[in-house]
Design a protein around this motif. Structure first.
Motif, PDB file in Angstrom:
ATOM      1  N   GLU A 374       3.754  27.827  29.334  1.00 36.73           N
ATOM      2  CA  GLU A 374       4.858  28.770  29.188  1.00 36.73           C
ATOM      3  C   GLU A 374       5.576  28.658  27.842  1.00 36.73           C
ATOM      4  O   GLU A 374       6.471  29.446  27.558  1.00 36.73           O
ATOM      5  N   GLY A 375       5.223  27.661  27.028  1.00 40.65           N
ATOM      6  CA  GLY A 375       5.940  27.462  25.776  1.00 40.65           C
ATOM      7  C   GLY A 375       7.393  27.080  26.010  1.00 40.65           C
ATOM      8  O   GLY A 375       8.315  27.645  25.412  1.00 40.65           O
ATOM      9  N   LEU A 376       7.627  26.126  26.889  1.00 34.97           N
ATOM     10  CA  LEU A 376       8.980  25.743  27.298  1.00 34.97           C
ATOM     11  C   LEU A 376       9.751  25.081  26.168  1.00 34.97           C
ATOM     12  O   LEU A 376       9.175  24.455  25.282  1.00 34.97           O
ATOM     13  N   GLN A 377      11.086  25.198  26.240  1.00 32.52           N
ATOM     14  CA  GLN A 377      11.952  24.503  25.288  1.00 32.52           C
ATOM     15  C   GLN A 377      13.253  24.117  25.982  1.00 32.52           C
ATOM     16  O   GLN A 377      14.005  24.976  26.438  1.00 32.52           O
ATOM     17  N   PHE A 378      13.486  22.807  26.086  1.00 32.23           N
ATOM     18  CA  PHE A 378      14.705  22.291  26.695  1.00 32.23           C
ATOM     19  C   PHE A 378      15.590  21.572  25.668  1.00 32.23           C
ATOM     20  O   PHE A 378      16.808  21.604  25.754  1.00 32.23           O
ATOM     21  N   TYR A 379      14.957  20.912  24.742  1.00 33.41           N
ATOM     22  CA  TYR A 379      15.693  20.109  23.759  1.00 33.41           C
ATOM     23  C   TYR A 379      16.112  20.989  22.578  1.00 33.41           C
ATOM     24  O   TYR A 379      15.275  21.613  21.923  1.00 33.41           O
ATOM     25  N   LYS A 380      17.406  21.048  22.337  1.00 30.39           N
ATOM     26  CA  LYS A 380      17.958  21.840  21.242  1.00 30.39           C
ATOM     27  C   LYS A 380      18.878  20.944  20.414  1.00 30.39           C
ATOM     28  O   LYS A 380      20.065  20.818  20.698  1.00 30.39           O
ATOM     29  N   PRO A 381      18.337  20.273  19.398  1.00 31.55           N
ATOM     30  CA  PRO A 381      19.094  19.279  18.637  1.00 31.55           C
ATOM     31  C   PRO A 381      20.318  19.852  17.927  1.00 31.55           C
ATOM     32  O   PRO A 381      20.336  21.030  17.535  1.00 31.55           O
ATOM     33  N   MET A 382      21.324  18.984  17.796  1.00 32.33           N
ATOM     34  CA  MET A 382      22.544  19.357  17.080  1.00 32.33           C
ATOM     35  C   MET A 382      22.408  19.022  15.599  1.00 32.33           C
ATOM     36  O   MET A 382      21.556  18.218  15.202  1.00 32.33           O
ATOM     37  N   GLU A 383      23.272  19.614  14.793  1.00 30.99           N
ATOM     38  CA  GLU A 383      23.320  19.284  13.368  1.00 30.99           C
ATOM     39  C   GLU A 383      24.316  18.143  13.171  1.00 30.99           C
ATOM     40  O   GLU A 383      25.342  18.282  12.510  1.00 30.99           O
ATOM     41  N   SER A 384      24.028  16.991  13.816  1.00 37.50           N
ATOM     42  CA  SER A 384      24.949  15.861  13.794  1.00 37.50           C
ATOM     43  C   SER A 384      24.186  14.572  13.518  1.00 37.50           C
ATOM     44  O   SER A 384      23.200  14.270  14.191  1.00 37.50           O
ATOM     45  N   GLY A 385      24.643  13.815  12.523  1.00 37.45           N
ATOM     46  CA  GLY A 385      24.023  12.537  12.226  1.00 37.45           C
ATOM     47  C   GLY A 385      22.533  12.648  11.986  1.00 37.45           C
ATOM     48  O   GLY A 385      22.040  13.606  11.376  1.00 37.45           O
ATOM     49  N   GLU A 392      15.926  19.651  11.504  1.00 39.11           N
ATOM     50  CA  GLU A 392      15.289  20.239  10.324  1.00 39.11           C
ATOM     51  C   GLU A 392      13.775  20.071  10.401  1.00 39.11           C
ATOM     52  O   GLU A 392      13.016  20.997  10.090  1.00 39.11           O
ATOM     53  N   ARG A 393      13.310  18.898  10.834  1.00 43.01           N
ATOM     54  CA  ARG A 393      11.867  18.636  10.901  1.00 43.01           C
ATOM     55  C   ARG A 393      11.205  19.515  11.958  1.00 43.01           C
ATOM     56  O   ARG A 393      10.127  20.083  11.720  1.00 43.01           O
ATOM     57  N   LEU A 394      11.834  19.639  13.116  1.00 41.65           N
ATOM     58  CA  LEU A 394      11.249  20.460  14.176  1.00 41.65           C
ATOM     59  C   LEU A 394      11.197  21.931  13.777  1.00 41.65           C
ATOM     60  O   LEU A 394      10.228  22.638  14.087  1.00 41.65           O
ATOM     61  N   ARG A 395      12.232  22.414  13.089  1.00 41.68           N
ATOM     62  CA  ARG A 395      12.225  23.806  12.609  1.00 41.68           C
ATOM     63  C   ARG A 395      11.065  24.043  11.641  1.00 41.68           C
ATOM     64  O   ARG A 395      10.364  25.051  11.697  1.00 41.68           O
ATOM     65  N   TRP A 398       7.550  23.743  13.717  1.00 42.10           N
ATOM     66  CA  TRP A 398       7.255  24.753  14.722  1.00 42.10           C
ATOM     67  C   TRP A 398       7.504  26.177  14.238  1.00 42.10           C
ATOM     68  O   TRP A 398       7.054  27.130  14.868  1.00 42.10           O
ATOM     69  N   ASP A 399       8.252  26.314  13.141  1.00 46.83           N
ATOM     70  CA  ASP A 399       8.480  27.620  12.516  1.00 46.83           C
ATOM     71  C   ASP A 399       8.918  28.644  13.576  1.00 46.83           C
ATOM     72  O   ASP A 399       9.903  28.442  14.273  1.00 46.83           O
ATOM     73  N   ASP A 400       8.174  29.721  13.740  1.00 46.63           N
ATOM     74  CA  ASP A 400       8.602  30.769  14.660  1.00 46.63           C
ATOM     75  C   ASP A 400       8.078  30.554  16.081  1.00 46.63           C
ATOM     76  O   ASP A 400       8.277  31.392  16.969  1.00 46.63           O
ATOM     77  N   TRP A 401       7.401  29.437  16.317  1.00 43.83           N
ATOM     78  CA  TRP A 401       6.913  29.163  17.666  1.00 43.83           C
ATOM     79  C   TRP A 401       8.073  28.782  18.605  1.00 43.83           C
ATOM     80  O   TRP A 401       8.053  29.080  19.776  1.00 43.83           O
ATOM     81  N   LYS A 402       9.035  28.032  18.066  1.00 45.92           N
ATOM     82  CA  LYS A 402      10.194  27.617  18.854  1.00 45.92           C
ATOM     83  C   LYS A 402      11.452  27.777  18.022  1.00 45.92           C
ATOM     84  O   LYS A 402      11.417  27.671  16.800  1.00 45.92           O
ATOM     85  N   GLU A 403      12.568  28.003  18.701  1.00 43.22           N
ATOM     86  CA  GLU A 403      13.844  28.223  18.022  1.00 43.22           C
ATOM     87  C   GLU A 403      14.652  26.936  17.934  1.00 43.22           C
ATOM     88  O   GLU A 403      15.480  26.659  18.802  1.00 43.22           O
TER      89      GLU A 403
END
Length: 404
Positions: A374-385, A392-395, A398-403
């Motif tokens: 299903e292309g699941l996504q649960f983890y949405k990292p914060m811009e903290s520490g 930044e690395r995950l973006r 994964w580019d446009d595969w995940k947000e």
């Protein structure tokens, strides 16, 4: 104090506040009276009767009794017990306080004690020690929980204490203020040992008038570890400490943390909350926080109080000062919610005999492919520490595969 020895339970029926263990049809009572057990584990707060129960089991079964404390005893003590019991011709009782502190090596030695029929093991802890015990030891153990003494149980102790005071001070009547007595129940935190100590101190502070003694209950909290601390405040203080850490206020966190420590709450209870906070509230914003908190607990345990308070202050102010993120914690709940409603199957490419899997290291270190259908996504990292770098690395990967 003398009152503790004088009022020590002489039989199982004398143990206050544990009717679920010592009632006529209680499984626990039948088990210990039969002696048909290899290992028992008692979980419960201080002063609830764990040690006394172990001693009474030894007396009832007419077995030699050895007592160890996990923080001060080592493998040599266990080996010495094995050698000693060999000469008895029958099993002994080995009681170990704070059992969860024993290492795997020490637990393996305990297995030799049990399997060699040298002794029956009884372990006690104020915290559930199961996650710290080896599987072989768990499989040999029955676990029973002791409760804090409620008002009824404390009143039973109070009546016995009054009889003791009458004999000890040669008086016919003992007077007391009901409101002060109610406050002393709170101060005891459901700890029978602490309550009896309070009662004996009140007798020492008391006022004599002929053959009457008025208990000096007022102000006894100034002489008892825990001060005006009560069970409700236990949880309020833990909550205040963690919320202050979460709110990045090291000063407030230190105030509530030290009050907890000074109130007599077991350090392992406090550090357990700190370890949870290191993951729940800090998480990937500073991943080393969990490692640091765990190391601090080990150091605190080795040093002890009062010097260990320095280590405690260190870890509390550190955790409070760290960047914060609850995104791993939130991701866990999101994933659990998903699993409660869905039964995902492993994609073909990830199965043992599946085809089409692309080995990431053949492409450097990463290759885009679906790890769930299903292309699941649960983890949405914060811009903290540090989590900002993760984000930044995950973006980038994964580019446009995940947000991300």
């Amino acid at each position: 104090m003398r009152i503790l020895e004088e009022l020590r339970p002489r039989g199982f029926q004398d143990i206050a506040g544990q009717s679920h263990l010592f009632g006529d049809d209680a499984v626990f009572l039948k088990l210990v009276e039969s002696g048909n057990f290899e290992s028992l584990i008692f979980i419960g707060p201080p002063g609830s009767g764990k040690t006394t129960t172990a001693e009474l089991i030894g007396e009832f079964l007419h077995l030699p009794f050895f007592r160890l404390h996990a923080s001060t005893s080592g493998s040599s003590d266990i080996k010495s017990i094995i050698e000693t019991t060999k000469h008895y011709g029958k099993e002994a009782i080995v009681f170990i306080d704070e059992l969860h502190r024993f290492s795997k090596t020490q637990q393996d030695l305990l297995l030799k004690v049990i399997d060699g029929k040298h002794a029956k093991l009884i372990g006690a802890s104020t915290e559930n020690p199961y996650h710290n015990l080896t599987q072989p030891l768990r499989s040999r153990s029955f676990v029973f929980e002791f409760s804090s003494l409620d008002e009824k149980a404390l009143d039973e102790l109070f009546l016995k204490g009054i009889d003791y005071i009458k004999k000890q001070y040669s008086v016919n009547e003992v007077l007391y203020d009901e409101e002060e007595l109610a406050r002393c129940r709170q101060i005891s935190l459901g700890d029978g040992r602490r309550f009896l100590n309070i009662l004996e101190l009140a007798a020492v502070k008391g006022r004599f008038e002929g053959d009457k003694l008025t208990l000096g209950l007022e102000g006894v909290e100034d002489f008892v570890t825990g001060g005006t601390y009560n069970t409700d405040e236990h949880y309020d203080l833990l909550s205040a400490m963690i919320k202050s850490i979460r709110g990045t206020d090291p000063d407030a966190a230190l105030v509530w943390g030290l009050k907890l420590l000074d109130s007599g709450v077991a350090p392992e209870v406090i550090f357990r909350r700190l370890l949870i906070s290191a993951s729940e509230d800090i998480g990937n914003a500073f991943p080393d926080a969990l490692v640091f908190a765990n190391s601090a607990y080990e150091a605190f345990t080795s040093v002890g109080r009062p010097e260990g308070d320095i280590i405690f202050a260190h870890v509390v102010t550190f955790l409070a000062s760290c960047p914060k993120s609850n995104r791993s914690y939130a991701a866990m709940h999101s994933a659990r919610d998903y699993l409660a409603k869905n039964n995902p199957r492993v994609p073909e490419i990830l199965r043992t005999s599946g085809e089409g899997y692309k080995y990431p290291f053949d492409k450097g270190e990463f290759v885009r492919q679906k790890y769930t259908d299903e292309g699941l996504q649960f983890y949405k990292p914060m811009e903290s520490g540090f989590e900002a770098k993760i984000s930044e690395r995950l973006r980038r990967l994964w580019d446009d595969w995940k947000e991300y």
